[in-house]
Design a protein around this motif. Structure first.
Motif, PDB file in Angstrom:
ATOM      1  N   ASN A   1       3.667  13.113   3.294  1.00  0.00           N
ATOM      2  CA  ASN A   1       2.602  13.693   2.471  1.00  0.00           C
ATOM      3  C   ASN A   1       2.700  13.199   1.037  1.00  0.00           C
ATOM      4  N   TRP A   2       1.776  12.344   0.681  1.00  0.00           N
ATOM      5  CA  TRP A   2       1.770  11.823  -0.691  1.00  0.00           C
ATOM      6  C   TRP A   2       1.000  12.734  -1.647  1.00  0.00           C
ATOM      7  N   ASN A   3       0.386  13.794  -1.060  1.00  0.00           N
ATOM      8  CA  ASN A   3      -0.446  14.670  -1.896  1.00  0.00           C
ATOM      9  C   ASN A   3       0.332  15.741  -2.630  1.00  0.00           C
ATOM     10  N   LYS A   4       1.462  15.408  -3.144  1.00  0.00           N
ATOM     11  CA  LYS A   4       2.147  16.370  -4.010  1.00  0.00           C
ATOM     12  C   LYS A   4       2.773  15.589  -5.159  1.00  0.00           C
ATOM     13  N   SER A   5       3.373  16.288  -6.104  1.00  0.00           N
ATOM     14  CA  SER A   5       3.922  15.537  -7.229  1.00  0.00           C
ATOM     15  C   SER A   5       5.386  15.238  -6.969  1.00  0.00           C
ATOM     16  N   PHE A   6       5.823  14.119  -7.470  1.00  0.00           N
ATOM     17  CA  PHE A   6       7.189  13.669  -7.260  1.00  0.00           C
ATOM     18  C   PHE A   6       7.879  13.456  -8.605  1.00  0.00           C
ATOM     19  N   PRO A   7       9.190  13.672  -8.640  1.00  0.00           N
ATOM     20  CA  PRO A   7       9.911  13.447  -9.896  1.00  0.00           C
ATOM     21  C   PRO A   7       9.765  12.000 -10.373  1.00  0.00           C
ATOM     22  N   TYR A   8       9.700  11.058  -9.428  1.00  0.00           N
ATOM     23  CA  TYR A   8       9.503   9.659  -9.806  1.00  0.00           C
ATOM     24  C   TYR A   8       8.276   9.141  -9.067  1.00  0.00           C
ATOM     25  N   PRO A   9       7.085   9.296  -9.671  1.00  0.00           N
ATOM     26  CA  PRO A   9       5.848   8.925  -8.978  1.00  0.00           C
ATOM     27  C   PRO A   9       5.779   7.415  -8.762  1.00  0.00           C
ATOM     28  N   LEU A  10       5.190   7.031  -7.641  1.00  0.00           N
ATOM     29  CA  LEU A  10       5.102   5.604  -7.311  1.00  0.00           C
ATOM     30  C   LEU A  10       3.667   5.101  -7.455  1.00  0.00           C
ATOM     31  N   PRO A  11       3.509   3.824  -7.773  1.00  0.00           N
ATOM     32  CA  PRO A  11       2.158   3.254  -7.772  1.00  0.00           C
ATOM     33  C   PRO A  11       1.624   3.190  -6.335  1.00  0.00           C
ATOM     34  N   GLU A  12       0.315   3.215  -6.215  1.00  0.00           N
ATOM     35  CA  GLU A  12      -0.336   3.205  -4.905  1.00  0.00           C
ATOM     36  C   GLU A  12       0.159   2.031  -4.040  1.00  0.00           C
ATOM     37  N   SER A  13       0.398   0.897  -4.704  1.00  0.00           N
ATOM     38  CA  SER A  13       0.780  -0.314  -3.948  1.00  0.00           C
ATOM     39  C   SER A  13       2.089  -0.158  -3.187  1.00  0.00           C
ATOM     40  N   LYS A  14       2.916   0.796  -3.593  1.00  0.00           N
ATOM     41  CA  LYS A  14       4.202   0.953  -2.910  1.00  0.00           C
ATOM     42  C   LYS A  14       4.168   2.037  -1.834  1.00  0.00           C
ATOM     43  N   LYS A  15       3.058   2.747  -1.727  1.00  0.00           N
ATOM     44  CA  LYS A  15       3.009   3.857  -0.773  1.00  0.00           C
ATOM     45  C   LYS A  15       2.631   3.362   0.625  1.00  0.00           C
ATOM     46  N   ALA A  16       3.425   3.759   1.589  1.00  0.00           N
ATOM     47  CA  ALA A  16       3.077   3.459   2.984  1.00  0.00           C
ATOM     48  C   ALA A  16       2.560   4.742   3.610  1.00  0.00           C
ATOM     49  N   TYR A  17       1.504   4.605   4.408  1.00  0.00           N
ATOM     50  CA  TYR A  17       0.930   5.784   5.050  1.00  0.00           C
ATOM     51  C   TYR A  17       1.247   5.836   6.542  1.00  0.00           C
ATOM     52  N   SER A  18       1.918   4.820   7.002  1.00  0.00           N
ATOM     53  CA  SER A  18       2.431   4.895   8.380  1.00  0.00           C
ATOM     54  C   SER A  18       3.772   4.176   8.414  1.00  0.00           C
ATOM     55  N   LEU A  19       4.609   4.560   9.370  1.00  0.00           N
ATOM     56  CA  LEU A  19       5.911   3.907   9.504  1.00  0.00           C
ATOM     57  C   LEU A  19       5.767   2.432   9.827  1.00  0.00           C
ATOM     58  N   ASP A  20       4.693   2.106  10.515  1.00  0.00           N
ATOM     59  CA  ASP A  20       4.501   0.715  10.907  1.00  0.00           C
ATOM     60  C   ASP A  20       4.375  -0.214   9.706  1.00  0.00           C
ATOM     61  N   GLU A  21       3.857   0.321   8.610  1.00  0.00           N
ATOM     62  CA  GLU A  21       3.776  -0.529   7.411  1.00  0.00           C
ATOM     63  C   GLU A  21       5.161  -1.019   6.992  1.00  0.00           C
ATOM     64  N   ILE A  22       6.186  -0.303   7.387  1.00  0.00           N
ATOM     65  CA  ILE A  22       7.555  -0.745   7.100  1.00  0.00           C
ATOM     66  C   ILE A  22       8.156  -1.481   8.305  1.00  0.00           C
ATOM     67  N   LEU A  23       8.057  -0.854   9.468  1.00  0.00           N
ATOM     68  CA  LEU A  23       8.721  -1.417  10.652  1.00  0.00           C
ATOM     69  C   LEU A  23       8.101  -2.746  11.097  1.00  0.00           C
ATOM     70  N   GLN A  24       6.797  -2.890  10.884  1.00  0.00           N
ATOM     71  CA  GLN A  24       6.131  -4.129  11.342  1.00  0.00           C
ATOM     72  C   GLN A  24       6.077  -5.191  10.252  1.00  0.00           C
ATOM     73  N   ASP A  25       6.636  -4.897   9.091  1.00  0.00           N
ATOM     74  CA  ASP A  25       6.581  -5.874   7.994  1.00  0.00           C
ATOM     75  C   ASP A  25       7.792  -6.801   8.082  1.00  0.00           C
ATOM     76  N   ASP A  26       7.538  -8.046   8.416  1.00  0.00           N
ATOM     77  CA  ASP A  26       8.654  -8.974   8.636  1.00  0.00           C
ATOM     78  C   ASP A  26       9.398  -9.324   7.349  1.00  0.00           C
ATOM     79  N   ASP A  27       8.759  -9.094   6.201  1.00  0.00           N
ATOM     80  CA  ASP A  27       9.461  -9.365   4.945  1.00  0.00           C
ATOM     81  C   ASP A  27      10.560  -8.337   4.686  1.00  0.00           C
ATOM     82  N   ILE A  28      10.357  -7.134   5.186  1.00  0.00           N
ATOM     83  CA  ILE A  28      11.331  -6.067   4.916  1.00  0.00           C
ATOM     84  C   ILE A  28      12.555  -6.269   5.792  1.00  0.00           C
TER      85      ILE A  28
END
Lengths: 441, 441
Positions: free
Chosen positions: A46-73
């Motif tokens: 849930n990105w809809n709350k405030s965080f002590p260290y807010p992130l830019p939109e470009s770093k937010k993943a909305y599904s696990l696949d954005e990480i698991l399927q990214d071959d650069d990671i």
């Protein structure tokens, strides 16, 4: 300079700390490591709350696949809670050939074997410095710094909440409930502190340290765990008279091809360096056959100390990737004996005991107790009999505490002796048993 | 399993320990590391004496060339003494493309820059875990475990001999000479203990830790060093009254682009974990911006603790070689800022002070001293005036100690104030200055 992309799953206090350090210290980290570490994507439910260290939109993943399927990671950092979800996540990451960094002690203690064996097959590294005593680089110390040592014993204070509570019971004479409530008010104990106070958290950590020290996996469900819930201030007081401080110790000792692992309230001599570890601090004492005793002391929890440990693993693995390391060497470090460890059975524990019997205030009691002890080969080191401390007892007749400190004895004999003493009707309340870590002189 | 051949130069107590562990734990080390580590040749000047761990003829080298010219040997372990000989040896080893492990703190502190720059050029690794506090893996902790931290301060007890002496002065009220003689009788102090008691040994070690923590080289000859030779039991006693314990602390702090490095007898609060480090033990406290305070405690010297550290470096480098690591990353770890560090000048030290003036036992003295202090902006935190302690003073008139504990002040102002006080004839003996590491509340 080679760039290593990182995916982070879980954005709680530790996750925020990791992101903050990776971003704010990017330059420092690349100077020190020779690698550029890039936090590419972060997933949280849930990105809809405030965080002590807010992130830019470009770093937010909305599904696990954005990480698991990214071959650069190439490194997935797992900072979620629970066991089933992170187990699945890590398994998938390993399957995809991604290295893993985790702070999840419960997962590693309870299902570490499956994870490490999977990782070994795939030549994947699992970093877990943050799973045990965040601010203390104890995993690295055992794996590398003390590699020349057979570990005779490793023990320590691995849970800050219980140490805070026991410290205020010892120093201010508070009872358990008051000390717990105050710890909660100060944020040192969670709203549901069960896993801390019943010893489970410390048991997870010592299970990991024992595995690494003795080179194999062990069955967490068989580890002996006792919490601090029923510690009475009277015993802390009486222990003081004997020169002892009460700590929740997590202990692992290797002998005769077995490993004895146990977590329980423990009396230690007041001149043991661990006796001076107060409040939320953690400390680990390692006894190696070459170095003798070494102690490591620091913060065991908290956003930045834990993040610091997570990042040490990220850097370590990133360097290996950048250097193009032929994998397959590091991975053996936890399972280097390639076997399951055999846990010592509880009746075979062999230590010293503090026993508090509640007995009628009449003559001849000590003689009766001593007779039973003699029958079970238990040797008495010290006896304390107090006359006045009666108010705490529910019994209406006049009773007193009779405290016996034993020399080293087997748990089996101690339990049998207590059972017999209670059956003989010598005592009027349940006997208090507290183990003592104090070498015989 | 890949085999890595080692050449060892110097066969004293540490060398014997290294050979013993490499031979007796060959199997353990290869299980844990995935590499076979083979002690191929050992050089010492004279094989015609007996050694604690005797070697077979096949391992004895009778010239350095048997090691330096042997292309199989990829790691040279330097365990000789002095500076010039090991400097030449290490330079040649580096020239030949051999990695180096050394326990030689004097060499690294005084000529480390030349060695590390040479090694960097050649992509050679220098392992020096054993040069600082043998039984404590502090180099590895700073380089890897705490890599995410800016080091605010690193300080500790880095010399066992002086700590043994100060412990017996504190606990048994002994004077310096008696405590030193007893330490010598017990083997805790050398026949010529000069470099220990005058602080040089601790200064070598903190110089190395400061370099690593702040990423550059520094000029050892400019490091401020004061030993414990002239510590009087009276000051230990008076410090006790203020809640302080006296330790020979080695301190490095980074601020404003400079590094403040100093070694001197120091009062620390009795609840500082370092205050409880007694006898020959060493301890290092690291304050990092992420982890907060961490402490590392263990044996600082001795055959096996030091050997354990040497072997951790041998294994580390052996693994890198076996993994075919692209070099050039690890090497930057000490000189990661690629610059020389600027040392803070002594007058710019900024700390708290314990000052013992010896003054006539007449009224009005404190007012005079306080007036001078006020002029130099020195704020007084506590004053102790004792009436009876007169016997130690040589003066024939009746004199007493006047102890002033200051708040944080500059060394420059303190020195000027003392000079003025002495010039005004307020004092009758030289003023005792002991620095205090105690955060202002």
């Amino acid at each position: 300079m080679k760039r290593i992309d990182i995916g982070l799953v879980g954005y709680g206090v530790v996750g925020n700390g990791v992101a903050r350090i990776l971003e704010e210290k990017k330059e420092l980290l690349s100077k020190k490591s020779g690698v550029e570490i890039n936090l590419k994507k972060v997933f949280t439910r849930n990105w809809n709350k405030s965080f002590p260290y807010p992130l830019p939109e470009s770093k937010k993943a909305y599904s696990l696949d954005e990480i698991l399927q990214d071959d650069d990671i190439s490194i997935v950092v797992e900072l979620t809670g629970g066991i089933d979800f992170p187990y699945k996540l890590i398994s998938e990451a390993v399957e995809k050939g991604k290295h893993v960094v985790t702070a999840n002690k419960a997962l590693l203690a309870e299902r570490g074997k499956e994870i490490f064996l999977k990782a070994e097959q795939k030549d994947i590294r699992i970093g877990y410095e943050a799973a045990v005593a965040g601010g203390i680089p104890i995993i690295r110390a055992l794996r590398e710094g003390l590699i020349a040592n057979d570990i005779i014993k490793i023990y320590g204070i691995l849970n800050g909440t219980t140490n805070y509570i026991l410290t205020s019971m010892y120093k201010q004479g508070k009872d358990f409930k008051t000390a717990l409530r105050e710890a909660q008010e100060l944020g040192y104990a969670e709203a549901d502190p069960t896993l801390d106070i019943n010893g489970t958290d410390a048991a997870h950590k010592i299970t990991i340290l024992a595995s690494l020290s003795y080179g194999g996996f062990l069955d967490f469900s068989q580890v002996y765990v006792e919490g601090i819930e029923s510690i009475h201030p009277l015993d802390i007081e009486l222990g003081k008279d004997l020169g002892y401080v009460l700590k929740l110790l997590a202990i692992a000792k290797g002998h005769n091809g077995e490993v004895e692992v146990r977590v329980h309230p423990t009396f230690i001599p007041e001149d043991n360096p661990l006796a001076k570890v107060d409040g939320v601090f953690n400390a680990v004492m390692v006894e190696g056959d070459a170095v003798g005793e070494s102690m490591f002391y620091g913060k065991g929890a908290g956003s930045l100390p834990t993040a610091s440990a997570v990042i040490s693993d990220i850097v370590d693995i990133s360097k290996s990737i950048a250097e193009g390391v032929g994998r397959g060497i590091e991975i053996t470090s936890m399972n280097w004996e390639h076997k399951d460890l055999t846990l010592t059975r509880v009746p075979d524990f062999y230590t010293r005991y503090y026993l508090r019997f509640t007995v009628p205030d009449v003559t001849g009691i000590l003689a009766k107790v001593a007779a039973v002890f003699a029958r079970f080969n238990i040797s008495i080191a010290a006896v304390i009999q107090k006359e006045k401390v009666v108010s705490m007892y529910e019994s209406k007749e006049k009773v007193v505490p009779l405290v016996i400190l034993t020399h080293t004895a087997s748990e089996n004999n101690i339990q049998k002796a207590i059972k017999e003493i209670e059956q003989q009707g010598i005592t009027v309340e349940k006997t208090v048993i507290i183990r003592v870590e104090d070498e015989e002189k």
